[in-house]
Scaffold this motif. Structure first.
Motif, PDB file in Angstrom:
ATOM      1  N   SER A 159     -57.943  20.695  12.059  1.00 52.59           N
ATOM      2  CA  SER A 159     -56.879  21.484  12.010  1.00 52.59           C
ATOM      3  C   SER A 159     -56.504  21.882  10.169  1.00 52.59           C
ATOM      4  O   SER A 159     -56.090  23.321  10.251  1.00 52.59           O
ATOM      5  N   VAL A 160     -56.013  21.569  10.029  1.00 53.06           N
ATOM      6  CA  VAL A 160     -55.131  21.064   8.190  1.00 53.06           C
ATOM      7  C   VAL A 160     -56.512  22.140   7.378  1.00 53.06           C
ATOM      8  O   VAL A 160     -56.250  22.542   6.475  1.00 53.06           O
ATOM      9  N   ILE A 161     -57.371  21.406   7.423  1.00 53.96           N
ATOM     10  CA  ILE A 161     -58.505  22.222   6.971  1.00 53.96           C
ATOM     11  C   ILE A 161     -58.899  23.483   7.040  1.00 53.96           C
ATOM     12  O   ILE A 161     -58.770  24.098   6.417  1.00 53.96           O
ATOM     13  N   ILE A 162     -59.201  23.551   8.062  1.00 52.82           N
ATOM     14  CA  ILE A 162     -58.769  25.262   8.337  1.00 52.82           C
ATOM     15  C   ILE A 162     -57.754  26.048   8.297  1.00 52.82           C
ATOM     16  O   ILE A 162     -57.825  27.029   7.592  1.00 52.82           O
ATOM     17  N   LEU A 163     -56.441  25.673   8.435  1.00 51.49           N
ATOM     18  CA  LEU A 163     -55.258  26.294   7.641  1.00 51.49           C
ATOM     19  C   LEU A 163     -54.844  26.014   6.540  1.00 51.49           C
ATOM     20  O   LEU A 163     -54.959  27.686   6.323  1.00 51.49           O
ATOM     21  N   MET A 164     -55.693  25.806   5.246  1.00 49.07           N
ATOM     22  CA  MET A 164     -56.310  25.942   4.365  1.00 49.07           C
ATOM     23  C   MET A 164     -56.885  26.996   3.854  1.00 49.07           C
ATOM     24  O   MET A 164     -57.038  27.776   3.142  1.00 49.07           O
ATOM     25  N   GLY A 165     -58.288  26.930   4.652  1.00 51.02           N
ATOM     26  CA  GLY A 165     -59.414  28.388   5.312  1.00 51.02           C
ATOM     27  C   GLY A 165     -58.816  29.752   5.125  1.00 51.02           C
ATOM     28  O   GLY A 165     -58.984  30.737   4.238  1.00 51.02           O
ATOM     29  N   ILE A 166     -57.902  29.843   6.047  1.00 48.72           N
ATOM     30  CA  ILE A 166     -57.166  30.423   6.883  1.00 48.72           C
ATOM     31  C   ILE A 166     -55.957  31.466   5.108  1.00 48.72           C
ATOM     32  O   ILE A 166     -55.544  32.534   5.158  1.00 48.72           O
TER      33      ILE A 166
END
Length: 298
Positions: A159-166
Motif C-alpha cells: 500500500s505504501v508503494i501504491i501510495l507513492m505511485g499515486i
C-alpha cells in the motif's frame, strides 16, 4: 528532379542515421539476443546451451516465486492505475478553472512525476514510512503504538508503494488538462441554457469528451505499472515475505543475483506477452466506451 530527390533522400538518411544506429544497436539486436537466450541455459560465464522451451516450462510449472511476483504486480497495477487516473483527472478539472497562481500550481503538482521515480525520493519515502519515520511518530503521538512499521508489515507494505505511485500523477494530469482545454465551450453554454447543473454536465459532456484521453492515459499507466522496479527495490527490496516483490525486481534478481540469464530472458518475454495481452484487450474494448468525434459522422 530525380537527382534532387536522391540528394534529399541522402540528407534525410544521414540525419536519421544516429537514431537508426541507436535503435538497431540498443534495441533491435538486444531484443533478438534476449529471445535467443530465453531458449538457452546461460549464466554469463559459460557458452549458452540450447534447451528449447525448458525455461518457459520451469516458469509456469515449477517457479512459485514467479506467481508471487505476478500477484504483487497485478495487485499494484489494478489498484494504482484507476486511483492515479481518478486523482489526476480531479486535479486537472480544478486547475482548468481560472484563478491566481495557476502556473505555480501546475508546476507544483507536476514535480512529483519528474522526481518521483528517482532513487533519492525512494530513499526519502523509505525513511518517512520506516520504523523511525514521520508516520510512525505521528501514530505514536495519537497513542497508536505499532510493533511493525507500515513497510515492515506484509499487509501494508504494498500500500505504501501504491501510495507513492499515486503521488506521481503529474504527467497524467497535464495530459488531462490539455484535453480539457480542447473541449468546445459551446457545449457547456448549451448545457447552461438548458439549466444543467455542474455534476450532470461533467458526466454528460466532460467525461465522454475525455474518453480518448482516458484511454491513452490508461494504456500508458498500465504499461508503466507492469514495469515497476525502483520503488520495490529501494524501499522494501521485495519484502517483507515477498509482499512487494514486483515482476521486474524478480527478473532482476534472477539475472544479477543468481546469474540465470537464460531464465531471466524467458521471464522478460513472458512480461512482454502479458503487457501485449492487456494492451490488446484494452484496444478491443475501446469501441464500447471511448467516444471519437470522427466516428460520429459515419
Amino acid at each position: 528532379m530525380k537527382s534532387k530527390k536522391m540528394r534529399d533522400n541522402k540528407v534525410g538518411y544521414f540525419l536519421l542515421a544516429p537514431w537508426l544506429f541507436g535503435f538497431i544497436a540498443m534495441y533491435l539486436i538486444p531484443m533478438f539476443m534476449s529471445m535467443y537466450y530465453s531458449f538457452t541455459n546461460y549464466n554469463l560465464l559459460n557458452v549458452p546451451q540450447f534447451i528449447g522451451f525448458d525455461n518457459y516450462k520451469r516458469i509456469f510449472m515449477q517457479d512459485k516465486t514467479f506467481y508471487q511476483s505476478i500477484k504483487v504486480t497485478f495487485s499494484y497495477v489494478l489498484i494504482l492505475v484507476p486511483l492515479r487516473l481518478i486523482f489526476a483527472l480531479g486535479v486537472a478539472v480544478l486547475l482548468n478553472k481560472k484563478h491566481k497562481g495557476l502556473g505555480f500550481y501546475r508546476t507544483f503538482y507536476y514535480i512529483p512525476s519528474i522526481i518521483g521515480g528517482s532513487i533519492a525520493v525512494s530513499v526519502v519515502w523509505k525513511q518517512i514510512f520506516g520504523n523511525q519515520g514521520v508516520v510512525m511518530s505521528i501514530l505514536a503521538a495519537f497513542g497508536i503504538e505499532q510493533k511493525l512499521s507500515l513497510l515492515g508489515n506484509p499487509k501494508t507494505a504494498l500500500s505504501v508503494i501504491i501510495l507513492m505511485g499515486i503521488w506521481q500523477f503529474g504527467s497524467s494530469m497535464l495530459i488531462f488538462l490539455s484535453a480539457l482545454k480542447q473541449i468546445p465551450y459551446s457545449l457547456y453554454e448549451s448545457a447552461m441554457v438548458d439549466g444543467a447543473k455542474p455534476m450532470p454536465t461533467f458526466f454528460k459532456i466532460t467525461l465522454p469528451m475525455l474518453t480518448p484521453t482516458i484511454f491513452f492515459n490508461l494504456i500508458l499507466q498500465v504499461i508503466n505499472g507492469f514495469r515497476i522496479f525502483t520503488e520495490s527495490y529501494v524501499i522494501t527490496d521485495g519484502g517483507p515475505l515477498d509482499s512487494t516483490l514486483s515482476y521486474v525486481l524478480y527478473l532482476y534478481r534472477r539475472s544479477f543475483a543468481y546469474f540465470d540469464m537464460g531464465y531471466s530472458c524467458a521471464l522478460a518475454w513472458v512480461l512482454v506477452a502479458i503487457i501485449g495481452v492487456f494492451t490488446v484487450v484494452l484496444f478491443k474494448t475501446q469501441n464500447n466506451w471511448v467516444f471519437y468525434e470522427s466516428k460520429e459522422g459515419k
